[in-house]
Design a protein around this motif. Sequence first.
Motif, PDB file in Angstrom:
ATOM      1  N   ALA A   1      25.170  50.800  33.708  1.00  0.00           N
ATOM      2  CA  ALA A   1      25.131  51.137  32.670  1.00  0.00           C
ATOM      3  C   ALA A   1      26.338  50.852  32.072  1.00  0.00           C
ATOM      4  CB  ALA A   1      24.139  51.993  32.405  1.00  0.00           C
ATOM      5  N   ILE A   2      27.380  50.990  32.766  1.00  0.00           N
ATOM      6  CA  ILE A   2      28.620  51.166  32.354  1.00  0.00           C
ATOM      7  C   ILE A   2      29.066  49.317  32.461  1.00  0.00           C
ATOM      8  CG2 ILE A   2      30.845  52.487  32.894  1.00  0.00           C
ATOM      9  CD1 ILE A   2      29.850  54.590  33.971  1.00  0.00           C
ATOM     10  N   LEU A   3      29.187  49.311  33.130  1.00  0.00           N
ATOM     11  CA  LEU A   3      29.641  47.681  33.724  1.00  0.00           C
ATOM     12  C   LEU A   3      29.189  46.946  32.770  1.00  0.00           C
ATOM     13  CD1 LEU A   3      29.277  47.701  36.970  1.00  0.00           C
ATOM     14  CD2 LEU A   3      31.413  47.274  36.318  1.00  0.00           C
ATOM     15  N   ASP A   4      27.452  47.106  32.366  1.00  0.00           N
ATOM     16  CA  ASP A   4      26.987  46.654  31.217  1.00  0.00           C
ATOM     17  C   ASP A   4      27.631  46.113  29.942  1.00  0.00           C
ATOM     18  OD1 ASP A   4      24.517  44.691  30.417  1.00  0.00           O
ATOM     19  OD2 ASP A   4      24.509  46.094  29.029  1.00  0.00           O
ATOM     20  N   ARG A   5      28.174  47.373  29.494  1.00  0.00           N
ATOM     21  CA  ARG A   5      28.915  47.575  28.192  1.00  0.00           C
ATOM     22  C   ARG A   5      29.918  46.992  27.870  1.00  0.00           C
ATOM     23  NH1 ARG A   5      25.006  50.590  28.722  1.00  0.00           N
ATOM     24  NH2 ARG A   5      23.678  51.570  26.823  1.00  0.00           N
ATOM     25  N   PHE A   6      30.614  46.482  29.775  1.00  0.00           N
ATOM     26  CA  PHE A   6      32.153  45.635  29.859  1.00  0.00           C
ATOM     27  C   PHE A   6      32.007  44.075  30.031  1.00  0.00           C
ATOM     28  CE2 PHE A   6      33.508  49.887  29.675  1.00  0.00           C
ATOM     29  CZ  PHE A   6      34.855  49.722  29.234  1.00  0.00           C
ATOM     30  N   ASP A   7      29.928  43.936  29.446  1.00  0.00           N
ATOM     31  CA  ASP A   7      29.821  42.261  29.810  1.00  0.00           C
ATOM     32  C   ASP A   7      29.875  42.310  31.225  1.00  0.00           C
ATOM     33  OD1 ASP A   7      28.881  42.078  27.068  1.00  0.00           O
ATOM     34  OD2 ASP A   7      31.120  41.135  26.723  1.00  0.00           O
TER      35      ASP A   7
ATOM     36  N   ARG B   1      27.248  41.934  34.829  1.00  0.00           N
ATOM     37  CA  ARG B   1      26.432  41.799  35.180  1.00  0.00           C
ATOM     38  C   ARG B   1      26.025  41.198  36.168  1.00  0.00           C
ATOM     39  NH1 ARG B   1      26.229  40.658  29.784  1.00  0.00           N
ATOM     40  NH2 ARG B   1      25.757  42.364  28.104  1.00  0.00           N
ATOM     41  N   ASP B   2      25.512  41.044  37.557  1.00  0.00           N
ATOM     42  CA  ASP B   2      24.628  40.396  38.727  1.00  0.00           C
ATOM     43  C   ASP B   2      26.389  40.148  39.086  1.00  0.00           C
ATOM     44  OD1 ASP B   2      22.278  39.746  37.268  1.00  0.00           O
ATOM     45  OD2 ASP B   2      23.218  38.215  36.055  1.00  0.00           O
ATOM     46  N   GLU B   3      26.869  39.161  39.478  1.00  0.00           N
ATOM     47  CA  GLU B   3      27.347  39.316  41.215  1.00  0.00           C
ATOM     48  C   GLU B   3      28.716  39.743  40.144  1.00  0.00           C
ATOM     49  OE1 GLU B   3      25.814  36.682  39.815  1.00  0.00           O
ATOM     50  OE2 GLU B   3      24.218  36.678  41.313  1.00  0.00           O
ATOM     51  N   ASP B   4      29.215  39.204  39.126  1.00  0.00           N
ATOM     52  CA  ASP B   4      29.846  39.751  37.807  1.00  0.00           C
ATOM     53  C   ASP B   4      30.393  41.622  38.105  1.00  0.00           C
ATOM     54  OD1 ASP B   4      31.310  37.371  37.734  1.00  0.00           O
ATOM     55  OD2 ASP B   4      29.754  36.985  35.729  1.00  0.00           O
ATOM     56  N   ALA B   5      29.411  42.096  38.388  1.00  0.00           N
ATOM     57  CA  ALA B   5      29.184  43.357  38.114  1.00  0.00           C
ATOM     58  C   ALA B   5      29.168  43.971  39.816  1.00  0.00           C
ATOM     59  CB  ALA B   5      27.392  43.884  37.805  1.00  0.00           C
ATOM     60  N   GLU B   6      28.465  43.383  40.260  1.00  0.00           N
ATOM     61  CA  GLU B   6      28.891  43.655  42.020  1.00  0.00           C
ATOM     62  C   GLU B   6      30.553  43.814  42.449  1.00  0.00           C
ATOM     63  OE1 GLU B   6      26.460  45.078  43.473  1.00  0.00           O
ATOM     64  OE2 GLU B   6      24.649  45.013  42.403  1.00  0.00           O
ATOM     65  N   ALA B   7      31.472  42.830  41.925  1.00  0.00           N
ATOM     66  CA  ALA B   7      32.465  42.584  42.006  1.00  0.00           C
ATOM     67  C   ALA B   7      33.394  43.784  41.888  1.00  0.00           C
ATOM     68  CB  ALA B   7      33.399  40.940  41.981  1.00  0.00           C
TER      69      ALA B   7
END
Length: 344
Positions: free
Chosen positions: A257-263, A265-271
């Motif tokens: 949820a926090i990562l989503d607020r920094f746009d 998602r998916d592979e970018d979030a996992e990284a």
Amino acid sequence: MRIFVTGGAGFIGSNFIRYALSQDADVRITNFDKLTYAGNPANLADIEADPTTADRYTFLKGDICDHDHVTEAMAGHDAIVNFAAESHVDRSITGGAEFLVNNVIGAQIVFDTARHLGIERTLHISTDEVYGSIEEPDSFVEGDALEPNSPYSVSKASADLLARSYGVTYDFPITVTRTANNFGPFHYPEKVIPLFVTNLIDGRPVPLYGEGSNVRDWTYVIDNAAAQWLVLTQGTPGEVYNVGAGNELTNKALTYAILDRFDLRDEDAEAMIQHVADRPGHDLRYSVDTAKVRALGWEPAHSFTDALDATVEWYRANEAWWRPLKDSGASDRRGLVDAGSTGT
């Protein structure tokens, strides 16, 4: 009403002071705070600068373990709210002595002084962690046994039982609130949400304990302040009230949820997720039944989504507040110097 607040320069205490002053023009508050690492006078700079509140707010630097100073400062007040505590689980794991001193002996001095001065209302702020972990779908009610699992939660449970003893032994009831995890403005950046948000502002990864399966109930600090005010002013003296918004999330879901607020998602979030060794004795799930405080008329005024949006934006807009804390090592916990550890 003259309210003596201990630990009011901390995260929840400062938000409570701001809320209480907004509720009643007759409220006068004395903030008694030792100004340890998480106590920050800047948290209430706006109150001191505002002509509508400045003359109703007084700050006193003091230690709740100093009996004589507490007695002198507390005299003449109508109510006590005890926020003062060492609060970070990781810190208690690496060294629990100061938790026992401040959270137990300090609480005893506050309670005993209030008793001798005949203070009308004493509210002690505790935590849902005193119950230990509970499996789904159950939630703890106020009468459940206390089974704390960290030095921090043991110290808070000890103070809760001490408060109970004052009612039984001295007929001096002390009301207790057991609060779920809070988040919002002025949160010291060793804790998970401000740590993750400020890391991401800097483009740094976020350190997630284990697989992130631990569940916490998240309450916006302004909603929590409203609950504490209601219990103080309308609660039954001597009772215990659970406070939580019912926003139960795994740490992994919170991270996304926090990562989503920094746009991200998916592979970018996992990284951006750095999996780190789990905390020793990490409680799996906290959950409290809040029917009792809701019966007083309290309910959260903010959705989790809106509150998280507001929190992220607050940290974006207030870098001058958190940057010096991060630069001085506020987020460096248990050897994780590069990313900082999570906190609850």
